[in-house]
Motif scaffolding. Structure first.
Motif, PDB file in Angstrom:
ATOM      1  N   HIS A   1       0.818  -1.212   0.000  1.00  0.00           N
ATOM      2  CA  HIS A   1       0.000   0.000   0.000  1.00  0.00           C
ATOM      3  C   HIS A   1       0.852   1.264   0.000  1.00  0.00           C
ATOM      4  CE1 HIS A   1      -4.392  -1.156   1.085  1.00  0.00           C
ATOM      5  NE2 HIS A   1      -3.840  -2.101   0.360  1.00  0.00           N
ATOM      6  N   ASP A   2       2.122   1.126  -0.294  1.00  0.00           N
ATOM      7  CA  ASP A   2       3.010   2.291  -0.271  1.00  0.00           C
ATOM      8  C   ASP A   2       2.595   3.335  -1.315  1.00  0.00           C
ATOM      9  OD1 ASP A   2       4.336   0.888   1.663  1.00  0.00           O
ATOM     10  OD2 ASP A   2       6.330   1.145   0.782  1.00  0.00           O
ATOM     11  N   SER A   3       2.321   2.890  -2.554  1.00  0.00           N
ATOM     12  CA  SER A   3       1.907   3.823  -3.612  1.00  0.00           C
ATOM     13  C   SER A   3       0.576   4.474  -3.263  1.00  0.00           C
ATOM     14  CB  SER A   3       1.797   3.095  -4.952  1.00  0.00           C
ATOM     15  OG  SER A   3       3.048   2.598  -5.369  1.00  0.00           O
ATOM     16  N   LEU A   4      -0.325   3.679  -2.713  1.00  0.00           N
ATOM     17  CA  LEU A   4      -1.616   4.225  -2.317  1.00  0.00           C
ATOM     18  C   LEU A   4      -1.448   5.271  -1.221  1.00  0.00           C
ATOM     19  CD1 LEU A   4      -4.691   4.111  -2.626  1.00  0.00           C
ATOM     20  CD2 LEU A   4      -4.718   2.259  -0.941  1.00  0.00           C
ATOM     21  N   TYR A   5      -0.560   5.001  -0.285  1.00  0.00           N
ATOM     22  CA  TYR A   5      -0.299   5.966   0.796  1.00  0.00           C
ATOM     23  C   TYR A   5       0.223   7.288   0.234  1.00  0.00           C
ATOM     24  CZ  TYR A   5       2.389   8.434   4.322  1.00  0.00           C
ATOM     25  OH  TYR A   5       2.926   9.412   5.123  1.00  0.00           O
ATOM     26  N   ARG A   6       1.143   7.226  -0.700  1.00  0.00           N
ATOM     27  CA  ARG A   6       1.690   8.459  -1.277  1.00  0.00           C
ATOM     28  C   ARG A   6       0.598   9.266  -1.980  1.00  0.00           C
ATOM     29  NH1 ARG A   6       6.129   4.929  -2.200  1.00  0.00           N
ATOM     30  NH2 ARG A   6       5.360   4.361  -4.278  1.00  0.00           N
ATOM     31  N   ALA A   7      -0.326   8.559  -2.673  1.00  0.00           N
ATOM     32  CA  ALA A   7      -1.428   9.246  -3.351  1.00  0.00           C
ATOM     33  C   ALA A   7      -2.385   9.869  -2.337  1.00  0.00           C
ATOM     34  CB  ALA A   7      -2.177   8.271  -4.251  1.00  0.00           C
TER      35      ALA A   7
ATOM     36  N   HIS B   1      -2.448  -1.014   7.021  1.00  0.00           N
ATOM     37  CA  HIS B   1      -1.151  -0.771   7.649  1.00  0.00           C
ATOM     38  C   HIS B   1      -0.214  -1.966   7.527  1.00  0.00           C
ATOM     39  CE1 HIS B   1      -3.539   2.483   9.281  1.00  0.00           C
ATOM     40  NE2 HIS B   1      -2.459   3.045   9.818  1.00  0.00           N
ATOM     41  N   ASP B   2      -0.790  -3.148   7.503  1.00  0.00           N
ATOM     42  CA  ASP B   2       0.049  -4.357   7.417  1.00  0.00           C
ATOM     43  C   ASP B   2       0.747  -4.473   6.065  1.00  0.00           C
ATOM     44  OD1 ASP B   2      -0.586  -5.219   9.991  1.00  0.00           O
ATOM     45  OD2 ASP B   2      -2.448  -6.168   9.291  1.00  0.00           O
TER      46      ASP B   2
ATOM     47  N   ALA C   1       7.347   3.616   4.970  1.00  0.00           N
ATOM     48  CA  ALA C   1       6.055   4.279   4.816  1.00  0.00           C
ATOM     49  C   ALA C   1       5.352   4.427   6.159  1.00  0.00           C
ATOM     50  CB  ALA C   1       5.184   3.506   3.841  1.00  0.00           C
ATOM     51  N   LEU C   2       5.455   3.401   7.004  1.00  0.00           N
ATOM     52  CA  LEU C   2       4.856   3.479   8.340  1.00  0.00           C
ATOM     53  C   LEU C   2       5.495   4.582   9.168  1.00  0.00           C
ATOM     54  CD1 LEU C   2       4.482  -0.313   9.227  1.00  0.00           C
ATOM     55  CD2 LEU C   2       2.611   1.338   9.054  1.00  0.00           C
ATOM     56  N   GLY C   3       6.843   4.685   9.084  1.00  0.00           N
ATOM     57  CA  GLY C   3       7.534   5.735   9.818  1.00  0.00           C
ATOM     58  C   GLY C   3       7.107   7.115   9.359  1.00  0.00           C
ATOM     59  N   ASP C   4       6.883   7.284   8.055  1.00  0.00           N
ATOM     60  CA  ASP C   4       6.429   8.568   7.530  1.00  0.00           C
ATOM     61  C   ASP C   4       5.000   8.859   7.968  1.00  0.00           C
ATOM     62  OD1 ASP C   4       7.252  10.685   5.312  1.00  0.00           O
ATOM     63  OD2 ASP C   4       5.125  10.203   5.024  1.00  0.00           O
ATOM     64  N   LEU C   5       4.152   7.825   7.901  1.00  0.00           N
ATOM     65  CA  LEU C   5       2.745   7.981   8.274  1.00  0.00           C
ATOM     66  C   LEU C   5       2.583   8.289   9.755  1.00  0.00           C
ATOM     67  CD1 LEU C   5      -0.307   7.788   7.726  1.00  0.00           C
ATOM     68  CD2 LEU C   5      -0.107   5.301   7.890  1.00  0.00           C
ATOM     69  N   ALA C   6       3.402   7.689  10.590  1.00  0.00           N
ATOM     70  CA  ALA C   6       3.256   7.843  12.043  1.00  0.00           C
ATOM     71  C   ALA C   6       3.364   9.300  12.479  1.00  0.00           C
ATOM     72  CB  ALA C   6       4.307   6.995  12.753  1.00  0.00           C
ATOM     73  N   TYR C   7       4.068  10.122  11.691  1.00  0.00           N
ATOM     74  CA  TYR C   7       4.247  11.528  12.073  1.00  0.00           C
ATOM     75  C   TYR C   7       3.718  12.469  10.987  1.00  0.00           C
ATOM     76  CZ  TYR C   7       7.147   9.450  15.634  1.00  0.00           C
ATOM     77  OH  TYR C   7       7.583   8.698  16.695  1.00  0.00           O
ATOM     78  N   ASN C   8       2.739  11.975  10.218  1.00  0.00           N
ATOM     79  CA  ASN C   8       2.141  12.778   9.148  1.00  0.00           C
ATOM     80  C   ASN C   8       0.919  13.515   9.695  1.00  0.00           C
ATOM     81  OD1 ASN C   8       0.928  13.813   6.792  1.00  0.00           O
ATOM     82  ND2 ASN C   8       1.673  12.093   5.560  1.00  0.00           N
ATOM     83  N   ALA C   9       1.040  14.838   9.820  1.00  0.00           N
ATOM     84  CA  ALA C   9      -0.020  15.638  10.426  1.00  0.00           C
ATOM     85  C   ALA C   9      -1.276  15.723   9.562  1.00  0.00           C
ATOM     86  CB  ALA C   9       0.501  17.049  10.701  1.00  0.00           C
TER      87      ALA C   9
ATOM     88  N   LEU D   1       4.532  -0.202  13.398  1.00  0.00           N
ATOM     89  CA  LEU D   1       5.943   0.008  13.103  1.00  0.00           C
ATOM     90  C   LEU D   1       6.826  -0.543  14.231  1.00  0.00           C
ATOM     91  CD1 LEU D   1       8.211   1.251  11.398  1.00  0.00           C
ATOM     92  CD2 LEU D   1       7.820   3.408  12.612  1.00  0.00           C
ATOM     93  N   GLN D   2       6.447  -0.261  15.469  1.00  0.00           N
ATOM     94  CA  GLN D   2       7.222  -0.775  16.615  1.00  0.00           C
ATOM     95  C   GLN D   2       7.262  -2.295  16.625  1.00  0.00           C
ATOM     96  OE1 GLN D   2       5.226   1.088  19.910  1.00  0.00           O
ATOM     97  NE2 GLN D   2       6.382   3.023  19.724  1.00  0.00           N
ATOM     98  N   HIS D   3       6.126  -2.891  16.262  1.00  0.00           N
ATOM     99  CA  HIS D   3       6.064  -4.361  16.201  1.00  0.00           C
ATOM    100  C   HIS D   3       6.980  -4.891  15.104  1.00  0.00           C
ATOM    101  CE1 HIS D   3       4.430  -8.400  16.427  1.00  0.00           C
ATOM    102  NE2 HIS D   3       4.205  -8.356  15.119  1.00  0.00           N
ATOM    103  N   LYS D   4       6.998  -4.194  13.970  1.00  0.00           N
ATOM    104  CA  LYS D   4       7.853  -4.629  12.859  1.00  0.00           C
ATOM    105  C   LYS D   4       9.328  -4.461  13.204  1.00  0.00           C
ATOM    106  CE  LYS D   4       4.963  -4.245   8.730  1.00  0.00           C
ATOM    107  NZ  LYS D   4       4.882  -3.721   7.350  1.00  0.00           N
ATOM    108  N   LEU D   5       9.659  -3.387  13.922  1.00  0.00           N
ATOM    109  CA  LEU D   5      11.053  -3.136  14.265  1.00  0.00           C
ATOM    110  C   LEU D   5      11.618  -4.242  15.154  1.00  0.00           C
ATOM    111  CD1 LEU D   5      11.104   0.729  14.884  1.00  0.00           C
ATOM    112  CD2 LEU D   5      12.129  -0.521  12.997  1.00  0.00           C
TER     113      LEU D   5
END
Length: 450
Positions: free
Chosen positions: A360-366, A391-392, A398-406, A420-424
């Motif tokens: 879903h990375d491309s979808l997130y950017r759109a 999110h999965d 992409a998750l790191g960017d989304l987590a702090y996207n206002a 993201l924390q779970h993936k890390l």
């Protein structure tokens, strides 16, 4: 006393006919205005010769249709009459040698059918001519004169040569049938399909016909030609292999411009949907209707996607994923359009099944572009649009960017941070440190902006 009948044929020509025997002296004149005799002076003259010469009249490929029409109009058929005096039967019997007619003679008779009869005519004579024409069309080649014996035009236009050249070995007859109107073309093509002619050749001809006949035509004529071509393409393209996606999108753009009927538009969208995985993003960028503020016609693409998904579970996974990638690219193109309504955008991003996307990375950017441009979104609209993200299926970056996207609702960003924390935790040490460093930099940037 000898009576002479003065016959006025449609006000164009007058014939003096002896009512009893051959013309002698004019004693009395009777006028008979045959306004409904639509076969013209030539037809009436040939009929008169038949009657006054004891059935002796030359019947050939160039007049057999006309004579048959006259015989049927005048009801010149009688079971008790000698065969040589039975006009309608004589014309039908003359077709026994039709297999020996030249190609130009067959075309001449077909043109006369079109000039004198409606395409729905199912008489023996018309059926034999149509059958013989379609049999000749199945041959590899016939000496073609480009209908030089007829008053019809060839169309040596360079813009349409590519359609013909793609099947040049089977296109010898393309020019010869260009005199046909769409209703008679329909009759011929359906006869070809019933005789199992090559569908690829038929589809190439239909595209060539549509392009050629549209040159110099009025919008109404163009619409009628295109609608007829679409109906026939639907008939020959059952296995989705005879026409390219590019050609169909070109026809769709023409159809939208010329305002074809809803039914024909649906036919065309269905044809595109059956091979939608062959499309490119450029094909999808259809200009919006005149007077609309949005740049591209998203509604048409949504309908085509629905046509593509019509097969349901029968869709191959490979095709589904290919279309998923295509639609994500398209969403990226339309996301920055300020005039795309939230409800329309939401339908576009959520229409594909989950299996269509591995990431879903491309979808997130759109989505990021859309919510950034559409700041006027209410919280409910913003949440519905952003909630489409899985999110999965987002990468750690992409998750790191989304987590702090206002621009995204807190519910979406918090969930991104937790996943993201779970993936890390599951990443190898070196990779984990690299991703953590990127997230820290993103966090610092976020704090500065705040």
């Amino acid at each position: 006393m000898c009576c002479i009948l003065e016959v006025d044929v449609n006000g164009l020509e007058t014939f003096m006919v002896d009512k009893i025997e051959k013309p002698v002296i004019l004693f009395e004149v009777f006028q008979n205005i045959m306004a409904s005799f639509s076969r013209g002076s030539e037809g009436f003259e040939l009929m008169s010769r038949f009657c006054y010469n004891n059935g002796k009249v030359e019947i050939n490929p160039h007049n057999v249709v006309l004579l048959n029409c006259v015989a049927r109009f005048m009801e010149m058929y009688c079971n008790k009459a000698p065969s040589n005096q039975n006009f309608e039967e004589r014309t039908e019997n003359s077709l026994k040698g039709i297999s020996y007619w030249s190609w130009s003679e067959l075309l001449a008779s077909l043109k006369q059918c079109q000039d004198l009869l409606p395409a729905k005519d199912s008489s023996i004579l018309v059926q034999k001519i149509v059958d013989c024409i379609t049999e000749r069309l199945a041959l590899p080649s016939v000496a073609s004169s480009c209908t030089s014996s007829l008053d019809s035009s060839c169309y040596p236009c360079s813009s349409i040569d590519s359609v013909k050249s793609n099947g040049s070995h089977m296109a010898w007859w393309f020019e010869d049938l260009m005199f046909l109107e769409i209703d008679w073309l329909d009759k011929i093509v359906r006869a070809m399909v019933s005789k199992e002619h090559d569908h690829f050749a038929i589809s190439r001809f239909l595209l060539y016909y549509q392009k050629s006949k549209s040159i110099g035509a009025t919008v109404i004529e163009k619409r009628r030609i295109l609608e007829g071509s679409i109906s026939l393409l639907s008939l020959v393209d059952r296995d989705s292999s005879t026409i390219s996606c590019k050609w169909l999108f070109e026809l769709l753009c023409l159809g939208l411009r010329w305002k074809i009927s809803i039914g024909h538009k649906e036919h065309l969208e269905s044809l595109i949907g059956s091979r939608f995985d062959q499309a490119t993003v450029d094909h999808l960028l259809i200009q919006s209707p005149w007077g609309k503020k949005y740049a591209y016609d998203v509604y048409v693409i949504i309908r085509i996607i629905k046509a593509f998904l019509h097969k349901g579970d029968e869709l191959p996974v490979g095709q589904l994923k290919k279309v998923g990638h295509l639609i994500d690219s398209y969403i990226g193109e339309v996301a920055a359009d300020l005039h795309v309504k939230p409800v329309t955008f939401e339908e576009l991003i959520s229409i594909l099944p989950e299996a269509a996307r591995d990431s879903h990375d491309s979808l997130y950017r759109a989505l990021d572009i859309y919510v950034e441009v559409h700041q006027q979104l209410c919280p409910q609209e913003r949440l519905r649009i952003c909630d489409v993200l899985n999110h999965d299926k987002l990468s750690a970056g992409a998750l790191g960017d989304l987590a702090y996207n206002a621009n995204f609702p807190p519910k979406i960003t918090v969930k991104a941070l937790l996943i993201l924390q779970h993936k890390l935790k599951n990443l190898v040490p070196g990779t984990r440190e690299n991703v953590s460093d990127k997230i820290k930099r993103k966090r610092k940037l976020h704090n500065i902006r705040c």
